[in-house]
Design a protein around this motif. Structure first.
Motif, PDB file in Angstrom:
ATOM      1  N   TYR A 239       0.826  -1.213   0.000  1.00 25.38           N
ATOM      2  CA  TYR A 239       0.000   0.000   0.000  1.00 25.38           C
ATOM      3  C   TYR A 239       0.864   1.270   0.000  1.00 25.38           C
ATOM      4  O   TYR A 239       0.375   2.344  -0.346  1.00 25.38           O
ATOM      5  CB  TYR A 239      -0.911   0.033   1.214  1.00 25.38           C
ATOM      6  N   ASP A 242       1.187   5.616  -1.139  1.00 22.47           N
ATOM      7  CA  ASP A 242      -0.009   6.434  -1.353  1.00 22.47           C
ATOM      8  C   ASP A 242      -1.329   5.720  -1.091  1.00 22.47           C
ATOM      9  O   ASP A 242      -2.393   6.336  -1.187  1.00 22.47           O
ATOM     10  CB  ASP A 242      -0.030   6.958  -2.790  1.00 22.47           C
ATOM     11  N   ASN A 244      -2.224   3.046  -2.928  1.00 20.10           N
ATOM     12  CA  ASN A 244      -2.588   2.401  -4.192  1.00 20.10           C
ATOM     13  C   ASN A 244      -2.591   0.883  -4.017  1.00 20.10           C
ATOM     14  O   ASN A 244      -1.584   0.292  -3.619  1.00 20.10           O
ATOM     15  CB  ASN A 244      -1.568   2.811  -5.257  1.00 20.10           C
ATOM     16  N   TYR A 245      -3.731   0.241  -4.321  1.00 22.49           N
ATOM     17  CA  TYR A 245      -3.827  -1.218  -4.225  1.00 22.49           C
ATOM     18  C   TYR A 245      -3.526  -1.809  -5.591  1.00 22.49           C
ATOM     19  O   TYR A 245      -4.247  -1.559  -6.563  1.00 22.49           O
ATOM     20  CB  TYR A 245      -5.222  -1.628  -3.765  1.00 22.49           C
ATOM     21  N   TRP A 252      -9.448  -4.713  -4.420  1.00 22.34           N
ATOM     22  CA  TRP A 252      -9.407  -3.889  -3.208  1.00 22.34           C
ATOM     23  C   TRP A 252     -10.587  -4.280  -2.327  1.00 22.34           C
ATOM     24  O   TRP A 252     -10.425  -4.484  -1.112  1.00 22.34           O
ATOM     25  CB  TRP A 252      -9.498  -2.405  -3.556  1.00 22.34           C
ATOM     26  N   THR A 285      -5.404   4.209   1.760  1.00 26.37           N
ATOM     27  CA  THR A 285      -6.016   3.440   0.680  1.00 26.37           C
ATOM     28  C   THR A 285      -7.509   3.686   0.559  1.00 26.37           C
ATOM     29  O   THR A 285      -8.109   3.408  -0.483  1.00 26.37           O
ATOM     30  CB  THR A 285      -5.720   1.935   0.844  1.00 26.37           C
ATOM     31  N   PHE A 288      -7.858   6.164  -2.166  1.00 27.17           N
ATOM     32  CA  PHE A 288      -7.645   5.483  -3.443  1.00 27.17           C
ATOM     33  C   PHE A 288      -8.941   4.834  -3.919  1.00 27.17           C
ATOM     34  O   PHE A 288      -9.369   5.031  -5.060  1.00 27.17           O
ATOM     35  CB  PHE A 288      -6.542   4.432  -3.287  1.00 27.17           C
ATOM     36  N   TRP A 371      -5.714  12.838  -7.983  1.00 27.29           N
ATOM     37  CA  TRP A 371      -5.108  11.842  -7.098  1.00 27.29           C
ATOM     38  C   TRP A 371      -4.190  10.973  -7.942  1.00 27.29           C
ATOM     39  O   TRP A 371      -4.555  10.535  -9.041  1.00 27.29           O
ATOM     40  CB  TRP A 371      -6.183  10.981  -6.442  1.00 27.29           C
ATOM     41  N   GLY A 373      -1.287   7.653  -7.478  1.00 32.63           N
ATOM     42  CA  GLY A 373      -0.651   6.683  -6.598  1.00 32.63           C
ATOM     43  C   GLY A 373       0.531   6.043  -7.280  1.00 32.63           C
ATOM     44  O   GLY A 373       0.372   5.374  -8.305  1.00 32.63           O
ATOM     45  N   GLU A 378       0.854   2.022 -11.035  1.00 31.43           N
ATOM     46  CA  GLU A 378       0.521   3.428 -10.844  1.00 31.43           C
ATOM     47  C   GLU A 378      -0.731   3.840 -11.625  1.00 31.43           C
ATOM     48  O   GLU A 378      -0.948   3.401 -12.747  1.00 31.43           O
ATOM     49  CB  GLU A 378       1.705   4.297 -11.248  1.00 31.43           C
ATOM     50  N   LYS A 396      -4.127   4.915 -16.567  1.00 34.74           N
ATOM     51  CA  LYS A 396      -3.425   3.728 -16.086  1.00 34.74           C
ATOM     52  C   LYS A 396      -1.967   3.689 -16.534  1.00 34.74           C
ATOM     53  O   LYS A 396      -1.665   3.794 -17.719  1.00 34.74           O
ATOM     54  CB  LYS A 396      -4.154   2.485 -16.612  1.00 34.74           C
TER      55      LYS A 396
END
Length: 630
Positions: A239, A242, A244-245, A252, A285, A288, A371, A373, A378, A396
């Motif tokens: 995690y 940031d 980010n999962y 998630w 998270t 996120f 936002w 991550g 990423e 993405k």
């Protein structure tokens, strides 16, 4: 025979072991509470004895949560009419049966504790005994074991004081023999070293089992609790920094939810989570996950992501932990719209356990409009606002090599005026592909996985070069970003992803002037001429194509697309009909875009403008700034 109403066993040895394990891992940040010396009586998992009284009182004045409560009870009334879950395999999985058992047992045991109605107790006991009678819980696919162990642990614990001695014996032995014991077998417990959702789900399920039957085998249970706290650090480290999962939206909801169940159970019994929730990035998270829902109410479902998850119980735990009502903005919409998914949301009763101190009318609109991550997979999220009319873009980066990843690097989803324009097909059910004999879990470049239409880059809103797949070993990173409200943007370097054909490949996505989206690509070819295909997957209908302009219509809304910066490019469409007999159908979708040939050793840049509304835009007025100036 143990006293049916009270049991208290020393956990001093467990606490001492936890202390030294966590010290050795470098995560123990506080002295062990003196109160961690005895285990509480049943019920001890998530909702202690008498705590249901507070829920009953709150339901009398909380009409919004009252809807959830009524939905659960109504569903329980339907479950009463159904025969117990049977042990039916689907392919190599028993997971559907495990999940249905968890849904029924969690719903019914909650309903009994809240209402005291005997019919819920009796039906729950029947479901518990039916699952306990299975020959096994399919340890070769250990998620099945984990979810079934969680189910029986909650039911056994919550019904404990009303169960007969015989039922207690049958259920507790099943938890030990079919749940806990197989988790020690090296043939089945590779998840202990994994960094994905399996680790989180399996450690949560087994820990619940260990806590539920602690009386019978305190030494075994202590080992399992210690092991889980040490093992779950592996995925929790992912995690950072940031939140980010790496497995995306749907996973998630799976992995993080079970991680929260694990932490909540430890906190309830030990008054401490032994530093787990303080792991870098973990509490972040929640932001996120919230950011992944667009203004169309559809998620950014990259990789093996699915459709909207509906009400998410874990988010209420995060909101309470962070004391941040804005974390629940999407969940407020789910509450008010009754998006409870009672047929599939097996963890739904947890909404009644967490975050109750945050009234729905105190939930505020988030202020974050950008936002990003960093990490292994990423992503960047850009928006003009949180209202339905705003523009939303999910962008993405990352790599196809991760668990549940697709060749979707550079792809994006876009919402405007409450409608999704650029979309992602998301996952295909695994059993349909496994039944066809495909080795979809091999992540090698030439794996059969990448022959699946939904998994490879030609089905995504990104580039395809010379008809080739993206490089599995490649990784794209966010190299520039800005939250400037007049030019919110992110740039990723995709050069490693296309290194078979291109020297460099960069893509930037921006929301400009809060009015339109600009997708800019900059490429450089190598020793050979390249055919570049720019494509966007859309659920919209193509109203017209006029050279470098295309007009899309979706749900009565309009979007104009323009190609800018290159001469001679003409929009075209491609079908999303399944190319292979094992591919899932993709009804209502089309690929729109263009192709161009670029000579060897040539740099080329081009923009695609996506402008919501029916008004025509003068492309010559668009600023085609190079990405290094973004």
């Amino acid at each position: 025979m143990l006293n049916r109403y009270y049991s208290e066993f020393s956990l001093t040895s467990v606490a001492i072991c936890l202390f030294f394990v966590l010290i050795s891992q470098g995560i123990y940040a506080q002295s062990l509470p003196e109160t961690v010396s005895k285990i509480t009586e049943h019920p001890r998992l998530l909702l202690l004895k008498g705590e249901e009284n507070a829920i009953r009182q709150e339901l009398q004045k909380d009409t919004v949560r009252g809807r959830v409560n009524r939905a659960i009870l109504t569903e329980c009334d339907l479950i009463l009419t159904q025969p117990p879950v049977e042990r039916k395999m689907i392919g190599r999985r028993l997971l559907q049966a495990s999940r249905e058992s968890l849904r029924r047992i969690f719903f019914l045991s909650y309903a009994w504790r809240i209402t005291g109605k005997e019919q819920y107790f009796q039906k729950c006991e029947k479901e518990l005994l039916a699952a306990a009678a299975f020959e096994d819980w399919n340890p070769t696919h250990f998620l099945d074991v984990a979810e079934m162990t969680l189910a029986l642990s909650i039911g056994y614990d919550w019904l404990y004081n009303g169960l007969s001695a015989n039922s207690r014996d049958i259920i507790s032995k099943a938890i030990i023999q079919k749940g806990l014991n197989p988790s020690f077998d090296p043939k089945y417990n590779g998840w202990l070293r994994g960094s994905n959702n399996w680790n989180q789900v399996c450690n949560a399920g087994i820990t619940f089992g260990a806590l539920a039957v602690y009386e019978q085998q305190p030494e075994l249970s202590g080992k399992l609790i210690n092991r889980a706290i040490e093992s779950v650090l592996i995925p929790m480290k992912k995690y950072a920094p940031d939140g980010n999962y790496m497995e995306g939206y749907s996973y998630w909801a799976y992995g993080t939810s079970f991680n929260v169940f694990l932490i909540s159970a430890l906190e309830k019994i030990f008054k401490s989570d032994f530093g787990l929730s303080k792991q870098p990035g973990f509490l972040k998270t929640a932001s996120f996950y919230e950011q992944l829902t667009g203004t169309s109410d559809m998620p950014f479902n990259y990789g093996d992501g699915g459709g909207p998850e509906g009400l998410q119980p874990a988010m209420f735990w995060f909101a309470e932990k962070l004391q941040d009502p804005s974390i629940l903005y999407i969940e407020k919409e789910n509450l008010l719209s009754s998006r409870f998914h009672v047929k599939s949301n097996r963890l739904l009763p947890a909404v009644m356990l967490w975050g109750r101190a945050i009234p729905v009318d105190k939930i505020t609109v988030p202020t974050t409009l950008f936002w990003a991550g960093v990490g292994e997979n990423e992503v960047a999220i850009l928006r003009t606002g949180w209202d339905k009319n705003g523009i939303y873009v999910g962008f993405k980066a990352g790599t196809p090599s991760l668990s549940h990843a697709h060749m979707d690097i550079g792809s994006f989803v876009m919402d405007a005026e409450g409608v999704r324009w650029s979309a992602d097909l998301g996952m295909q059910q695994y059993n349909s592909l496994e039944s066809a004999g495909l080795d979809i879990w091999n992540m090698a470049q030439n794996s059969q996985r990448w022959q699946v239409f939904r998994y490879s880059n030609p089905s995504h809103s990104t580039l395809t070069v010379n008809g080739h797949h993206q490089s599995v070993k490649g990784r794209a990173k966010i190299i520039a970003r800005s939250s400037d409200p007049q030019h919110t943007r992110a740039v990723i370097d995709m050069s490693e992803i296309y290194n078979e054909d291109l020297v460099t490949a960069k893509r930037g996505v921006a929301i400009t002037g809060r009015k339109y989206v600009n997708v800019r690509d900059e490429i450089e070819t190598g020793d050979s001429e390249c055919t570049i295909r720019w494509a966007m997957l859309t659920p919209a209908k193509v109203k017209s194509i006029e050279g470098a302009q295309i007009h899309l219509v979706n749900k009565g809304k309009h979007l104009k697309m323009y190609i800018a910066g290159i001469e001679g490019a003409v929009f075209k469409t491609w079908s999303t009909d399944p190319p292979n007999n094992y591919d899932a159908p993709n009804p209502g979708t089309t690929l729109v875009g263009f192709e161009l040939k670029v000579p060897a050793h040539t740099k080329k840049s081009f923009n695609v403008i996506l402008a919501p509304g029916n008004e025509k835009m003068e492309v010559k007025n668009i600023n085609l700034t190079a990405l290094n100036e973004w």
